[in-house]
Write an enzyme that holds these catalytic residues in place. Structure first.
Site, PDB file in Angstrom:
ATOM      1  N   GLY A  63       0.845  -1.188   0.000  1.00  0.00           N
ATOM      2  CA  GLY A  63       0.000   0.000   0.000  1.00  0.00           C
ATOM      3  C   GLY A  63       0.877   1.233   0.000  1.00  0.00           C
ATOM      4  N   CYS A  69       5.337  -6.151   1.489  1.00  0.00           N
ATOM      5  CA  CYS A  69       5.693  -4.725   1.466  1.00  0.00           C
ATOM      6  C   CYS A  69       5.031  -3.987   2.643  1.00  0.00           C
ATOM      7  CB  CYS A  69       5.343  -4.128   0.106  1.00  0.00           C
ATOM      8  SG  CYS A  69       6.129  -2.545  -0.176  1.00  0.00           S
ATOM      9  N   TYR A  70       4.032  -3.145   2.393  1.00  0.00           N
ATOM     10  CA  TYR A  70       3.364  -2.465   3.514  1.00  0.00           C
ATOM     11  C   TYR A  70       2.798  -3.502   4.485  1.00  0.00           C
ATOM     12  CZ  TYR A  70       0.211   0.610   6.109  1.00  0.00           C
ATOM     13  OH  TYR A  70      -0.431   1.282   7.100  1.00  0.00           O
ATOM     14  N   HIS A  88       7.889  -7.719  -3.935  1.00  0.00           N
ATOM     15  CA  HIS A  88       6.575  -8.132  -4.459  1.00  0.00           C
ATOM     16  C   HIS A  88       6.685  -9.472  -5.194  1.00  0.00           C
ATOM     17  CE1 HIS A  88       4.264  -4.499  -3.550  1.00  0.00           C
ATOM     18  NE2 HIS A  88       5.431  -3.890  -3.652  1.00  0.00           N
ATOM     19  N   GLU A 108       4.383 -11.227  -6.323  1.00  0.00           N
ATOM     20  CA  GLU A 108       3.293 -11.428  -7.279  1.00  0.00           C
ATOM     21  C   GLU A 108       3.595 -10.933  -8.689  1.00  0.00           C
ATOM     22  OE1 GLU A 108       3.473  -9.389  -4.778  1.00  0.00           O
ATOM     23  OE2 GLU A 108       2.499  -7.468  -5.117  1.00  0.00           O
ATOM     24  N   ASP A 127     -12.183 -10.548 -25.227  1.00  0.00           N
ATOM     25  CA  ASP A 127     -12.983 -10.285 -24.027  1.00  0.00           C
ATOM     26  C   ASP A 127     -14.477 -10.382 -24.313  1.00  0.00           C
ATOM     27  OD1 ASP A 127     -10.496  -9.748 -23.095  1.00  0.00           O
ATOM     28  OD2 ASP A 127     -10.750  -7.585 -22.990  1.00  0.00           O
ATOM     29  N   LYS A 181      -6.046 -11.020 -18.727  1.00  0.00           N
ATOM     30  CA  LYS A 181      -6.207 -11.476 -20.112  1.00  0.00           C
ATOM     31  C   LYS A 181      -5.969 -12.979 -20.287  1.00  0.00           C
ATOM     32  CE  LYS A 181      -7.228  -9.615 -23.957  1.00  0.00           C
ATOM     33  NZ  LYS A 181      -8.098  -8.427 -24.054  1.00  0.00           N
TER      34      LYS A 181
HETATM   35  P1  XMP Z   1      -2.128   0.114 -22.717  1.00  0.00           P
HETATM   36  O1  XMP Z   1      -2.033   0.922 -23.974  1.00  0.00           O
HETATM   37  O2  XMP Z   1      -2.901   0.807 -21.655  1.00  0.00           O
HETATM   38  O3  XMP Z   1      -2.982  -1.146 -23.118  1.00  0.00           O
HETATM   39  O4  XMP Z   1      -0.798  -0.386 -22.245  1.00  0.00           O
HETATM   40  C1  XMP Z   1      -3.082  -2.334 -22.387  1.00  0.00           C
HETATM   41  C2  XMP Z   1      -3.904  -3.287 -23.206  1.00  0.00           C
HETATM   42  O5  XMP Z   1      -5.268  -2.842 -23.236  1.00  0.00           O
HETATM   43  C3  XMP Z   1      -5.677  -2.610 -24.578  1.00  0.00           C
HETATM   44  N1  XMP Z   1      -6.531  -1.423 -24.535  1.00  0.00           N
HETATM   45  C4  XMP Z   1      -7.869  -1.450 -24.404  1.00  0.00           C
HETATM   46  N2  XMP Z   1      -8.717  -2.481 -24.315  1.00  0.00           N
HETATM   47  N3  XMP Z   1     -10.533  -0.978 -24.176  1.00  0.00           N
HETATM   48  C5  XMP Z   1     -10.043  -2.236 -24.209  1.00  0.00           C
HETATM   49  O6  XMP Z   1     -10.829  -3.181 -24.139  1.00  0.00           O
HETATM   50  C6  XMP Z   1      -9.746   0.117 -24.275  1.00  0.00           C
HETATM   51  O7  XMP Z   1     -10.207   1.239 -24.256  1.00  0.00           O
HETATM   52  C7  XMP Z   1      -8.335  -0.143 -24.389  1.00  0.00           C
HETATM   53  N4  XMP Z   1      -7.252   0.655 -24.487  1.00  0.00           N
HETATM   54  C8  XMP Z   1      -6.162  -0.156 -24.554  1.00  0.00           C
HETATM   55  C9  XMP Z   1      -4.410  -2.407 -25.364  1.00  0.00           C
HETATM   56  O8  XMP Z   1      -4.574  -2.729 -26.730  1.00  0.00           O
HETATM   57  C10 XMP Z   1      -3.465  -3.331 -24.658  1.00  0.00           C
HETATM   58  O9  XMP Z   1      -3.631  -4.650 -25.078  1.00  0.00           O
END
Ligand code: XMP
Length: 511
Positions: A58, A85-86, A173, A175, A231, A369
């Site tokens: 934290g 950590c914390y 950490h 994790e 997703d 993911k």
């Molecule tokens: P960043 O750019 O934040 O992206 O490092 C991390 C992962 O998330 C995806 N990404 C999104 N996925 N809605 C989504 O469902 C969004 O608005 C969005 N923006 C980024 C990005 O492609 C990467 O895999």
């Protein structure tokens, strides 16, 4: 049906950004985990009867007046506790040791020596370790009965334990991926200290989630925004299993998909038993985005328009739930857990005030993911859908820096298509790769003529959780081919650059 009772580990949250990651690592080790607020009463914890308790990190210092604390009784339940950590500072402070500000704070990966092979946490681990540290305070004096078990150059007690009382604590950490033997350490805590049996798996998640969805939805209809990404596809699959006759999937084609993607999504879903609706909303989105260059503004416009299109399309489903494939990293990065906004994800933040939907259904909200992919496979989804790389909800809008127009999107689509084609030809598979059209134009020369066209960025990353990444070392000959094909075949690009930044400090998308 009698509910199956799994062994549970409670993760007590003291405001650390990694609490879900800790819970997820515990699940990966085959143990059910539950996150509870750090001020959960002892009685409630006793009721749950966990096999172990993990105290998260934290942002606080134990000596700040407003910092969260633990009760001494927590450590006297006979339930094993691991402080991280914390969490380590809390254990120390509560049990009579002392915590002080570091002479030298440690941030980042630090060489760490796991000194005590007799400490159950380190069983089978290499004593020369690398751990992720992030702290300004350290344990100066351990509580009575504790032994030190690890140290770094600047941190004399990087781990400590009291085996008899089953109390363990680490300053680093375990994790995060950057702590190389971290998962093994957690596994040791779970199996050697807590006596875990490994009775949790993805089927438990499916069973619980289906019951939860049915209870939430009742006999109402559910409308899901299906983008064709992992997703939303997995979300569709679990919803179809839970409420087969109450699900309509609406694919809003906002005109910012990759080349041919809209048609591919239609082909993948239109044949299935769910009710599939494709809405062509390209003009509508592009006119709202005309002249907008600020990335957060673009995201907000797209997010709002998205919900509006749904509402119109689902007019016949008045009083339905809206389902979304929101996953945990979306929640974290929108600041809902930590208060710090990195990017607002278009699918996070709840429904607009004047919506006609009666609530949100988000079955994947606690998953990362790779857990979503595992779930998709278990639900029998086609591998091409499950292993598809992530594509942000706002689509190419986040990869088209500056103004979004159809012409600029087409340049990006064509370049991205060439990039993907060449990586596939070279049999190169990275977790995520794409082209980005910048708003910068530079001078070039083609034939005898001077050009003044866009700089195009290429990105390819290696990651398992998309919270952090390394850039991929694409072989130069492949980059050569991609670059020369793009500059020659795509009108409007005069220069191609390759992004060699990791996350952090960069994000995966450019924006
Ligand atoms: P960043 O750019 O934040 O992206 O490092 C991390 C992962 O998330 C995806 N990404 C999104 N996925 N809605 C989504 O469902 C969004 O608005 C969005 N923006 C980024 C990005 O492609 C990467 O895999």
């Amino acid at each position: 049906m009698k509910e199956k009772i799994n062994q549970t580990v409670i993760v007590l949250d003291f405001g650390g950004q990694y609490k879900e990651l800790i819970a997820r690592r515990v699940r990966e080790c085959g143990v059910h985990s539950q996150i509870l607020s750090g001020n959960t009463p002892i009685e409630k914890i006793k009721e749950i009867a966990p096999i172990g308790i993990i105290l998260t990190g934290g942002p606080h210092s134990v000596y700040e007046e407003s910092s969260p604390h633990t009760e001494k009784a927590l450590y006297e339940l006979g339930i094993p506790v691991l402080g991280i950590c914390y969490g380590m500072h809390l254990m120390t402070y509560t049990l009579g040791g002392s915590v002080k500000p570091c002479g030298v704070s440690e941030f980042g990966t630090i060489n760490t020596s796991f000194d005590d092979a007799a400490c159950a946490l380190f069983d089978g681990l290499d004593s020369d370790a690398v751990t992720l540290m992030s702290h300004n305070d350290f344990v100066a004096t351990m509580p009575d009965g504790f032994k030190p078990a690890a140290h770094t150059g600047d941190c004399p007690v990087a781990a400590m334990y009291n085996a008899e009382k089953k109390l363990y604590a680490v300053q680093f950490h375990p994790e995060v991926e950057r702590t190389k033997q971290g998962t093994k350490l957690l596994r040791n805590f779970l199996y050697a200290v807590c006596g875990a049996k490994g009775d949790y798996n993805i089927d438990d998640f499916i069973e619980r989630e289906i019951a939860r969805i049915r209870e939430q939805v009742g006999d109402k209809q559910v409308v899901l925004g299906l983008s064709g990404g992992v997703d939303s596809s997995v979300c569709a699959a679990i919803l179809e299993k839970a409420i087969p006759n109450q699900l309509t999937c609406i694919f809003v084609d906002h005109g910012m998909m990759r080349k041919n993607e809209g048609d591919e999504i239609e082909r993948a879903f239109a044949g299935k038993s769910l009710n599939f609706v494709r809405v062509d909303a390209e003009n509508r989105f592009l006119s709202k985005l005309a002249g907008v260059t600020e990335p957060e503004r673009k995201r907000k416009i797209i997010g709002e328009e998205f919900v509006r299109v749904f509402e119109e399309e689902s007019g016949k489903f008045a009083g339905s739930f809206l389902a979304q494939g929101t996953i945990y990293p979306d929640v974290v990065e929108s600041g809902l857990t930590t208060g710090a906004v990195i990017k607002s994800h278009h699918n996070v933040g709840g429904l607009p005030k004047d919506t006609k939907f009666i609530g949100l259904v988000e079955p994947l909200r606690s998953l990362f993911k790779d857990e979503v992919r595992a779930l998709g496979r278990r639900l029998g989804l086609d591998e091409t859908l499950v292993s598809r790389q992530p594509f942000p909800g706002p689509g190419l809008a986040v990869r088209c820096i500056g103004e979004i127009t159809k012409e600029r999107l087409d340049i990006l689509r064509d370049a991205d298509h060439i990039y993907r084609e060449e990586l596939a030809k070279a049999d190169l598979h990275y977790d995520q790769f794409f082209a980005v059209l910048t708003d910068m134009r530079t001078v070039g020369v083609m034939g005898d003529g001077r050009t003044y066209n866009y700089v195009l960025g290429l990105r390819a990353v290696i990651t398992s959780d998309f919270m952090t990444c390394e850039y991929a070392h694409i072989p130069y000959p492949v980059l050569d081919t991609v670059s020369s094909r793009i500059v020659n075949e795509v009108h409007g690009v005069s220069r191609v650059v390759y992004d060699i930044t990791g996350k952090p400090p960069a994000t995966i998308e450019w924006e």
